[in-house]
Design an enzyme around this catalytic site. Structure first.
Site, PDB file in Angstrom:
ATOM      1  N   ASN A 102       0.833  -1.199   0.000  1.00 25.74           N
ATOM      2  CA  ASN A 102       0.000   0.000   0.000  1.00 25.74           C
ATOM      3  C   ASN A 102       0.865   1.246   0.000  1.00 25.74           C
ATOM      4  OD1 ASN A 102      -2.427  -1.477   0.095  1.00 25.74           O
ATOM      5  ND2 ASN A 102      -2.164  -1.759   2.299  1.00 25.74           N
ATOM      6  N   ASP A 103       0.412   2.256  -0.719  1.00 26.05           N
ATOM      7  CA  ASP A 103       1.114   3.531  -0.768  1.00 26.05           C
ATOM      8  C   ASP A 103       1.027   4.186   0.612  1.00 26.05           C
ATOM      9  OD1 ASP A 103       2.130   6.057  -1.239  1.00 26.05           O
ATOM     10  OD2 ASP A 103       0.968   6.383  -3.067  1.00 26.05           O
ATOM     11  N   PRO A 104       2.163   4.354   1.285  1.00 23.41           N
ATOM     12  CA  PRO A 104       2.120   4.911   2.640  1.00 23.41           C
ATOM     13  C   PRO A 104       2.064   6.440   2.668  1.00 23.41           C
ATOM     14  CG  PRO A 104       4.360   4.368   2.053  1.00 23.41           C
ATOM     15  CD  PRO A 104       3.495   3.928   0.887  1.00 23.41           C
TER      16      PRO A 104
END
Length: 151
Positions: free
Chosen positions: A117-119
């Site tokens: 997931n894009d943090p």
């Protein structure tokens, strides 16, 4: 982050072949910018230099690279939709190269594919989680390439 971690993991092995690693997004949201400060900080904490400059995937990438690794299902689908018919690239989720894990019933089995997931919109913990996944998947990808080159 994935580019920095994979480049680092390559330096930890004595590979018998060359690998070119690059990073690109399916969108040009941050094109020309350095990595997020939190990415740089987490990588630095683990002794890894993150100095990539953001760019968007180009049509040439589909013939320049043997493998294009997507971080999540959405980006995977976008890449597959953009892939030219004549492309030589194999496109897959980065997590499909997860290391083998012990399974008491079946011996060794692959972990299920998962997204990185894009943090970007989360806290620092999200960057650490992404780092751990990038490290695991980088090792698994290199194991895969080494096994493939030996066979």
């Amino acid at each position: 982050m994935a580019e920095a971690v994979l480049k680092y993991e390559i330096t930890q092995r004595s590979l018998k072949f060359d690998i070119t690693v690059d990073s690109a997004g399916t969108g040009a949201y941050h094109e020309g910018e350095e990595a997020d400060d939190r990415t740089i900080a987490v990588c630095k904490k683990h002794g890894i230099k993150a100095d990539s400059i953001a760019r968007a995937v180009t049509k040439d990438d589909f013939n320049k690279f043997d493998y294009i690794l997507a971080m999540d299902q959405s980006n995977l689908q976008t890449l597959l939709n953009r892939q030219p018919f004549t492309s030589k690239s194999k496109i897959s989720l980065f997590s499909s190269f997860s290391n083998l894990i012990p399974n008491s019933e079946k011996g060794l089995s692959k972990t299920k594919s998962e997204n990185i997931n894009d943090p970007y919109y989360g806290g620092k913990d999200g960057f650490e989680i992404s780092f751990k996944k990038c490290t695991e998947f980088s090792k698994g990808f290199l194991d895969y390439l080494e096994d493939k080159k030996l066979s």
